[in-house]
Design a protein around this motif. Structure first.
Motif: not given
Lengths: 214, 722
Positions: A108, A142-143, A146, A149, B714-715
């Motif tokens: 991440s 966003g990834y 994911k 979090p 993902g948003q």
């Protein structure tokens, strides 16, 4: 018996050398982090980038030096003047991002770093790059979120992207501000100095929050 | 005792590790004595080192001892290495870094070429510029037509470069030929390029002197480089006043696939807005596209692109030879294009590009009750190797094969009912060497060999180019080359022994790029030979067709672009002067052809208004008068049309991050531009040849469109924005 002694001695020397190498690695990393944490100017960032670059070439199986070499160059690009100078620094950052991705796939932190790289590219020339890179940066953050979090850097940078977009389109910044707000306790919960894992970024969230309060 | 020995050894080992520190200091400069800041100075195999400071000086401590290697590296320079004896005594080292030959960012050959590339390189035009040019209406060719070297030929829509005809510009996608790159159309009805600008990450528009890799083009090569693997998964929807399209792109780790369907129909628009052309059926068509990308073994990239295009139009055109009674011309066009290419690094210093393209084009032309069917099939295969032979030398070589079959079927009322065809295969090889004498001077020599199966003949074409970089910002380039292009289908059909037409280019260029400002001036001379000549176009006697034509063109092209001076404003100015004369086709003497205007001028401006989130654009095009033949006067090509003026405006409004509203209008002032005249074959009772104008299809073309992009991030709130 004599033979054994030599063997033992050899074993011990090599062990101490290794330990020394380990120590040198730690010292070198600490030195790099210090110059990165010092007053934020091009010279200090170039110095930390150079330091991490040296470490990366010598400890090529570790992702931390790759990560910080890239981060130093990306931060330097934000301070540099002119598209060409910014791009030159980002060109230096790119192989380290790639190498870090290779060493720890789907990490991440590294994915968030890649998103930060896209964001810096965008910031260098927003008029021509906005269209192609804003989506890519958002998608990358966003990834990262994911994958973890609870990664406050991914959240704060994502919040920054969303804030900029919302401002440009005159829409509500509430979502962006909420995300930045959410990241702050996560930043505070991070233990500093325990490992070389990244802990930077609270200033990004705080700066955003300052704008949100207005 | 043994135990004691062990402790001693251990202590010794520790002690020997606690070595003395050696201080190494010095200064890093280049060969001219200029200090180099930020160079990386370190001991090989250790973590010890430092960066040079602003004055080039450096100093650091190392705990290493004995013989060690000091390394100094900096981007753009060769890495410096020196063995040092480290023994605790301070060491002073002065480092002089030698410049590295940089084949990418150093001197490049710029004569003739306009490059529009990805976001990184400093280039003259960027792909996005094409879409936002007011007069282009989304057509790549329309945007290219605002660059110097091109001429406005309003009734055609094709690219006419430096006194050359439209067919002399050849289009390549990823290095592979595209036949019929423009849509099929009726005489004097302008066409458009078939390909969407969004397919390409970069464009090289060469107005002459191009590389030995490109053949079968007399005047110009337009090289379009397609996008690599898509960056994200997304869906796109466009709703336009003239139709709409739907596209979907799916991205995986190492591959992507996109599909698009498009429907265009000008009928509703033309029912609403008055047209000067008398359309029976306004242009309408369907396009399907498929794009596939696959990364192979980390370094290889496979690209597949297909385009299927079915279009129709029908127009009534007044016939000056028939008392103004109208002819009905209908065109039905079925088009298929497939382009497959692969590039990879095959060994240290060697890379390969290979590909095959196929074009199938069928046109059914109904002229009143006569029917003509044209069928063209083309295949182009290419294999090219790049070899970084040495630090200063790179070599590009390859082999190509072109195959073409052209068939023409006539079904003429009360006339011949016949079919003709011909095949031509061309095999060619090319080799080209770039020699970088320094970062300031590069020479490119090339040779292209072509063999035609139709004629059983072989030609050798030399190419030469060089550039000299005067300063960081300015450089001179020179280029020379000989070019060939097979005779056009219509002529080769009649006489299959026609040789290819020939052109030689001589170009001198100066380019200055600094701070988002570009200035270019280029002067050229072009000599044509072996142009096809005939007595009458409607004559089918092969003996009346020959390669006796010749001609020349000379001129100056000037380009200025500035995106720096005015905030949020980008503008460019192109001016082209051309003087061209030919004796070809059915010309009775050496004269300037009708498509040539001596002066062409374009001004393109774009201004982004941040509070409105809108980019406004304007394009002004000017072309001086064009010659035409007036049979009422003595002489040949003895009259001139009025001048051409067009002011186009556009605006792109970003409603949401993923929704764009786009509006454009050509010819805001509704000027009646006249491109030429058609004269009657016979004089009337008063002994005067009557004429009619060749003009615009409508006063102006207004275009409105809404572009929507949907991404699934993902948003969640990305989608909420809709």
């Amino acid at each position: 018996m004599k033979k054994l002694t030599i063997l033992l001695a050899l074993f011990i020397t090599s062990f101490t050398l290794n330990a020394q190498n380990q120590e040198a690695y730690m010292n070198a990393m600490v030195k790099g982090l210090q110059s990165m944490g010092a007053e934020r100017n091009l010279e200090n960032l170039q110095a930390s980038a150079g330091q991490f670059e040296r470490i990366a070439s010598n400890a090529s199986d570790q992702w931390h030096p790759q990560y910080y070499a890239a981060l130093s160059y990306i931060n330097a690009s934000l301070l540099a003047e002119g598209v060409k100078a910014k791009d030159q620094l980002l060109d230096k950052a790119k192989p380290f991002v790639e190498k870090a991705k290779e060493l720890v796939p789907n990490n991440s932190e590294v994915v968030a770093l890649e998103g930060f790289y896209f964001m810096a590219q965008l910031a260098a020339d927003p008029n021509t790059r906005g269209q192609s890179l804003s989506g890519l940066a958002t998608q990358t953050f966003g990834y990262a979120m994911k994958l973890n979090p609870e990664n406050p850097r991914a959240m704060a940078l994502m919040a920054q992207m969303q804030y900029g977009t919302a401002q440009f389109f005159g829409s509500s910044t509430a979502g962006a501000c909420g995300l930045a707000q959410k990241s702050i306790p996560l930043f505070n919960a991070e233990e500093k100095g325990k490992s070389f894992d990244p802990t930077w970024g609270i200033e990004v969230a705080e700066q955003l929050m300052a704008g949100c309060g207005k | 005792m043994q135990c004691f020995k062990f402790i001693i050894l251990f202590v010794l080992a520790i002690a020997s590790n606690a070595k003395a520190q050696t201080v190494i200091s010095g200064k890093v400069t280049d060969s001219q004595g200029q200090s180099i800041p930020f160079a990386n100075v370190y001991i090989k195999g250790s973590f010890d080192g430092a960066n040079s400071k602003n004055d080039g000086s450096f100093s650091f401590q190392t705990s290493e001892t004995g013989q060690r290697t000091l390394m100094v590296s900096f981007i753009g320079f060769k890495t410096f290495e020196k063995t040092l004896e480290l023994n605790g005594q301070p060491i002073q080292v002065d480092v002089i870094l030698e410049e590295q030959i940089n084949k990418i960012d150093g001197v490049t050959i710029t004569a003739g070429a306009f490059e529009a590339s990805d976001i990184k390189k400093v280039t003259v035009l960027k792909p996005l510029d094409i879409v936002t040019t007011a007069s282009a209406a989304g057509d790549i060719m329309g945007a290219i037509n605002t660059l110097p070297g091109t001429a406005t030929v309003g009734e055609s829509g094709r690219l006419f470069v430096r006194g050359g005809e439209g067919y002399e510009t050849k289009v390549f996608i990823d290095g592979l030929e595209v036949r019929n790159a423009f849509g099929a159309t009726a005489p004097n009805v302008p066409t458009r390029g078939r390909f969407s600008p969004f397919l390409f990450k970069g464009t090289i528009f060469s107005t002459g002197g191009y590389s030995a890799e490109y053949g079968q083009a007399l005047s110009s090569a337009l090289v379009l480089n397609s996008n690599d693997i898509a960056e994200k998964t997304q869906a796109d929807i466009s709703v336009m006043t003239v139709g709409g399209d739907l596209a979907y792109t799916k991205k995986w780790e190492n591959s992507s696939i996109s599909g698009k369907v498009q429907y265009t129909d000008l009928r509703p628009y033309q029912d609403m807005i008055k047209q000067d052309f008398d359309w029976k059926v306004a242009p309408n068509g369907k396009v399907a596209e498929l794009v596939f990308r696959q990364k192979i073994n980390g370094t290889g990239l496979l690209k597949v692109y297909t385009n299927m295009d079915i279009s129709n139009l029908s127009i009534r055109q007044p016939n000056i030879n028939n008392g103004g009674a109208k002819d009905t011309v209908s065109i039905g066009n079925d088009y298929f294009y497939l382009n497959t290419s692969y590039k990879d690094i095959i060994a240290d210093r060697w890379s390969v590009r290979a590909g095959v393209s196929t074009t199938l084009n069928q046109e059914k032309i109904d002229f009143n009750t006569d029917v003509i069917e044209e069928d063209e099939k083309g295949v182009h295969a290419k294999l090219a190797l790049n070899w970084e032979a040495a630090e200063k030398v790179s070599v590009n070589m390859g082999a190509e094969f072109f195959a073409k079959k052209y068939t023409n079927k006539f079904n003429i009322e009360n006339g011949p009912n016949d079919a003709f065809d011909f095949k031509e295969n061309i095999a060619s090889t090319f080799v080209e060497t770039d020699y970088f004498a320094s970062n300031k001077f590069v020479v490119r020599t090339g040779l292209r060999l072509e063999h035609s199966s139709l004629l059983g003949q072989t030609w050798v074409n030399p190419r030469l180019a060089m550039s000299y970089k005067l300063t960081e910002k300015g450089q001179f380039s020179l280029a020379y080359g000989q070019y060939l292009q097979s005779a056009q289908n219509d002529y080769a059909l009649v006489n299959q022994n026609l040789k290819p037409e020939k052109a030689a280019h001589y170009i001198l260029n100066y380019q200055y790029i600094h701070n988002d400002r570009v200035f270019r001036v280029e002067t050229y001379f072009k000599k044509y030979d072996d142009l096809v000549k005939f007595i009458d176009e409607n004559d089918f006697n092969p003996n009346n067709y020959s390669n006796a034509g010749f001609g020349e063109a000379k001129g100056v092209d000037v380009f200025w672009r500035d995106s720096k001076t005015f905030e949020n404003t980008d503008y460019w100015i192109s001016y082209s002067y051309v003087d061209s004369k030919r004796d070809y086709r059915d010309f009775s003497s050496l004269a300037t052809p009708s498509f040539v205007s001596n002066h062409n001028f374009s001004f393109v401006a774009k201004h982004f208004v941040v509070p409105l989130r809108t980019q406004f654009g304007a394009t002004y095009n000017f072309a001086s008068s064009r010659p035409f033949h007036n049979p009422n006067k003595s002489g040949f090509q003895n009259d001139k049309t009025p001048t051409f003026h067009d002011l186009s405006l556009n605006a792109a409004f970003l409603i949401k991050p993923n929704i764009i509203l786009y509006m454009s209008s050509s010819n805001i002032f509704g000027r009646n531009n006249v491109f030429g005249y058609q004269y009657a074959d016979q004089a009337n009772a008063q002994g005067i040849y009557e004429r009619q104008e060749i003009g615009q299809g409508a006063k102006r073309f207004i275009f409105l469109s809404l572009f929507i992009t949907l991404t699934k991030d993902g948003q969640e709130n990305q989608l909420d924005n809709l």
